[in-house]
Design an enzyme around this catalytic site. Structure first.
Site, PDB file in Angstrom:
ATOM      1  N   ALA A 119       0.800  -1.221   0.000  1.00  0.00           N
ATOM      2  CA  ALA A 119       0.000   0.000   0.000  1.00  0.00           C
ATOM      3  C   ALA A 119       0.837   1.276   0.000  1.00  0.00           C
ATOM      4  CB  ALA A 119      -0.922  -0.021   1.215  1.00  0.00           C
ATOM      5  N   ASN A 175       0.909  -3.530   7.888  1.00  0.00           N
ATOM      6  CA  ASN A 175       1.889  -4.411   7.228  1.00  0.00           C
ATOM      7  C   ASN A 175       2.982  -3.599   6.555  1.00  0.00           C
ATOM      8  OD1 ASN A 175       1.217  -7.415   7.209  1.00  0.00           O
ATOM      9  ND2 ASN A 175      -0.786  -6.519   6.826  1.00  0.00           N
ATOM     10  N   HIS A 203      -0.977   7.006   4.024  1.00  0.00           N
ATOM     11  CA  HIS A 203       0.340   6.648   4.573  1.00  0.00           C
ATOM     12  C   HIS A 203       1.308   7.785   4.264  1.00  0.00           C
ATOM     13  CE1 HIS A 203      -0.910   2.558   5.388  1.00  0.00           C
ATOM     14  NE2 HIS A 203      -1.275   2.384   4.143  1.00  0.00           N
TER      15      HIS A 203
HETATM   16  N1  LIG Z   1       1.578  -5.567   2.485  1.00  0.00           N
HETATM   17  C1  LIG Z   1       0.580  -4.704   2.357  1.00  0.00           C
HETATM   18  O1  LIG Z   1       0.763  -3.538   2.025  1.00  0.00           O
HETATM   19  C2  LIG Z   1      -0.822  -5.176   2.607  1.00  0.00           C
HETATM   20  C3  LIG Z   1      -1.880  -4.341   2.240  1.00  0.00           C
HETATM   21  C4  LIG Z   1      -3.166  -4.810   2.406  1.00  0.00           C
HETATM   22  C5  LIG Z   1      -3.414  -6.056   2.962  1.00  0.00           C
HETATM   23  N2  LIG Z   1      -2.373  -6.818   3.357  1.00  0.00           N
HETATM   24  C6  LIG Z   1      -2.619  -8.133   3.968  1.00  0.00           C
HETATM   25  O2  LIG Z   1      -2.942  -9.071   2.952  1.00  0.00           O
HETATM   26  C7  LIG Z   1      -3.775 -10.101   3.502  1.00  0.00           C
HETATM   27  C8  LIG Z   1      -5.004 -10.316   2.604  1.00  0.00           C
HETATM   28  O3  LIG Z   1      -5.779  -9.131   2.523  1.00  0.00           O
HETATM   29  P1  LIG Z   1      -7.294  -9.200   2.016  1.00  0.00           P
HETATM   30  O4  LIG Z   1      -7.780  -7.806   1.924  1.00  0.00           O
HETATM   31  O5  LIG Z   1      -7.412 -10.076   0.817  1.00  0.00           O
HETATM   32  O6  LIG Z   1      -7.979  -9.924   3.273  1.00  0.00           O
HETATM   33  P2  LIG Z   1      -9.383 -10.706   3.335  1.00  0.00           P
HETATM   34  O7  LIG Z   1      -9.725 -10.770   4.776  1.00  0.00           O
HETATM   35  O8  LIG Z   1     -10.364 -10.105   2.397  1.00  0.00           O
HETATM   36  O9  LIG Z   1      -9.052 -12.189   2.795  1.00  0.00           O
HETATM   37  C9  LIG Z   1      -8.209 -13.070   3.501  1.00  0.00           C
HETATM   38  C10 LIG Z   1      -8.598 -14.507   3.139  1.00  0.00           C
HETATM   39  O10 LIG Z   1      -7.618 -15.381   3.708  1.00  0.00           O
HETATM   40  C11 LIG Z   1      -8.267 -16.440   4.407  1.00  0.00           C
HETATM   41  N3  LIG Z   1      -7.394 -16.861   5.523  1.00  0.00           N
HETATM   42  C12 LIG Z   1      -7.148 -16.212   6.686  1.00  0.00           C
HETATM   43  N4  LIG Z   1      -6.303 -16.919   7.452  1.00  0.00           N
HETATM   44  C13 LIG Z   1      -5.993 -18.044   6.759  1.00  0.00           C
HETATM   45  C14 LIG Z   1      -5.173 -19.159   7.015  1.00  0.00           C
HETATM   46  N5  LIG Z   1      -4.523 -19.323   8.174  1.00  0.00           N
HETATM   47  N6  LIG Z   1      -5.078 -20.139   6.067  1.00  0.00           N
HETATM   48  C15 LIG Z   1      -5.753 -20.022   4.903  1.00  0.00           C
HETATM   49  N7  LIG Z   1      -6.572 -18.993   4.597  1.00  0.00           N
HETATM   50  C16 LIG Z   1      -6.683 -18.006   5.518  1.00  0.00           C
HETATM   51  C17 LIG Z   1      -9.599 -15.855   4.877  1.00  0.00           C
HETATM   52  O11 LIG Z   1     -10.571 -16.873   5.083  1.00  0.00           O
HETATM   53  C18 LIG Z   1      -9.964 -14.933   3.700  1.00  0.00           C
HETATM   54  O12 LIG Z   1     -10.698 -15.612   2.703  1.00  0.00           O
HETATM   55  C19 LIG Z   1      -4.137  -9.634   4.939  1.00  0.00           C
HETATM   56  O13 LIG Z   1      -3.291 -10.272   5.869  1.00  0.00           O
HETATM   57  C20 LIG Z   1      -3.821  -8.151   4.892  1.00  0.00           C
HETATM   58  O14 LIG Z   1      -3.491  -7.626   6.161  1.00  0.00           O
HETATM   59  C21 LIG Z   1      -1.089  -6.416   3.166  1.00  0.00           C
END
Ligand SMILES: NC(=O)c1ccc[n+]([C@@H]2O[C@H](COP(=O)([O-])OP(=O)(O)OC[C@H]3O[C@@H](n4cnc5c(N)ncnc54)[C@H](O)[C@@H]3O)[C@@H](O)[C@H]2O)c1
Length: 252
Positions: A119, A175, A203
């Site tokens: 992000a 993150n 941010h």
């Molecule tokens: N690096 C970055 O800049 C950044 C930015 C945004 C989101 N993220 C991270 O990316 C990830 C995904 O984001 P999103 O918006 O798609 O989230 P989301 O909640 O929409 O989707 C996450 C999916 O992963 C599944 N899940 C959760 N824990 C699990 C596990 N232990 N094993 C298997 N499946 C699992 C959930 O059931 C869900 O379907 C999150 O952890 C979020 O914090 C990172």
């Protein structure tokens, strides 16, 4: 064509599935089996309920878009099965012992771990800090109450301190602070604000070092299906995947 195994079939998983062009999703895994089945229908891949069967199937790279816990549970196994790994839930790497374990496993298996810019912008040249040192690295994040999943009627500071502490309290929201620290080679300071007056995930990055100083402000549109996740984060993973096989490498 790059072949992907996807862990996490939520918001980012759906965006990846929609933009398959230079890559294709062959296998899907989610802790909620209905979610992987639903996305399998959309993407054309195969949904697995069992992680062992998922990781043993044929593909080149795992994209983790699930949770910090998923990285901790499955990261090592992915690399041991000779797949590269893209980590969205980079907060998992704030644990230095786990980071060392994962990078050592990657080295042993001659695999790569990719951290997309997510992000924010500017991760590329912040890496200069690994050479010249960085004197100040602060991330100021401001989000709406909806993005943070809380209620607030006025702008308020929720956290001020080091990124490895902030990620424990807000695992879905900072993150990027861990990614910043990994790039710069020093833990970032973080301020997390809630503000009912904003409708974007903001941010602000303040960096000072021998190179001079920089201020970067990113005003992100939240993803339609998950306000905690900025749409830019999903775009950054798409650009990473689309460019993996491109011989021209820009801005690393
Ligand atoms: N690096 C970055 O800049 C950044 C930015 C945004 C989101 N993220 C991270 O990316 C990830 C995904 O984001 P999103 O918006 O798609 O989230 P989301 O909640 O929409 O989707 C996450 C999916 O992963 C599944 N899940 C959760 N824990 C699990 C596990 N232990 N094993 C298997 N499946 C699992 C959930 O059931 C869900 O379907 C999150 O952890 C979020 O914090 C990172």
């Amino acid at each position: 064509m790059i072949r992907i195994g996807l862990i996490g079939c939520g918001n980012i998983g759906h965006i990846i599935a929609k933009y398959q062009d230079k890559f294709e999703i062959l296998a899907l895994f989610d802790i909620v089996p209905e979610k992987s089945r639903e996305l399998a229908e959309i993407s054309g891949g195969v949904a697995y309920d069992d992680f062992g069967a998922f990781i043993s199937s044929e593909f080149d790279i795992v994209v983790e878009a699930a949770s910090i816990k998923a990285v901790r549970l499955f990261g090592e196994l992915v690399l041991e099965h000779n797949k590269d790994l893209v980590i969205m839930s980079v907060g998992a790497l704030s644990d230095k012992a786990f980071l060392a374990l994962l990078t050592e496993t990657a080295r042993k298996n001659q695999r790569k771990i990719f951290i997309p810019s997510g992000a924010i912008m500017g991760l590329d040249n912040i890496k200069a800090g690994q050479i010249s040192g960085i004197d100040r690295l602060l991330l100021r994040t401001t989000k709406s109450p909806e993005s943070l999943g809380l209620e607030a009627t006025e702008r308020k500071l929720l956290f001020s301190g080091k990124s490895n502490e902030c990620i424990k309290e807000f695992p879905k929201n900072v993150n990027v602070s861990v990614a910043l620290g990994l790039a710069a080679g020093t833990d970032a300071d973080v301020e997390l604000w809630v503000d009912p007056g904003v409708d974007r995930n903001i941010h602000e990055i303040f960096i000072e070092g021998k190179f001079g100083d920089a201020y970067i402000k990113v005003r992100n549109v939240p993803s339609p299906d998950n306000a905690a996740t900025s749409y830019l984060a999903a775009l950054s993973i798409l650009t990473l995947l689309r460019n993996l096989e491109n011989p021209l490498v820009i801005g690393t």
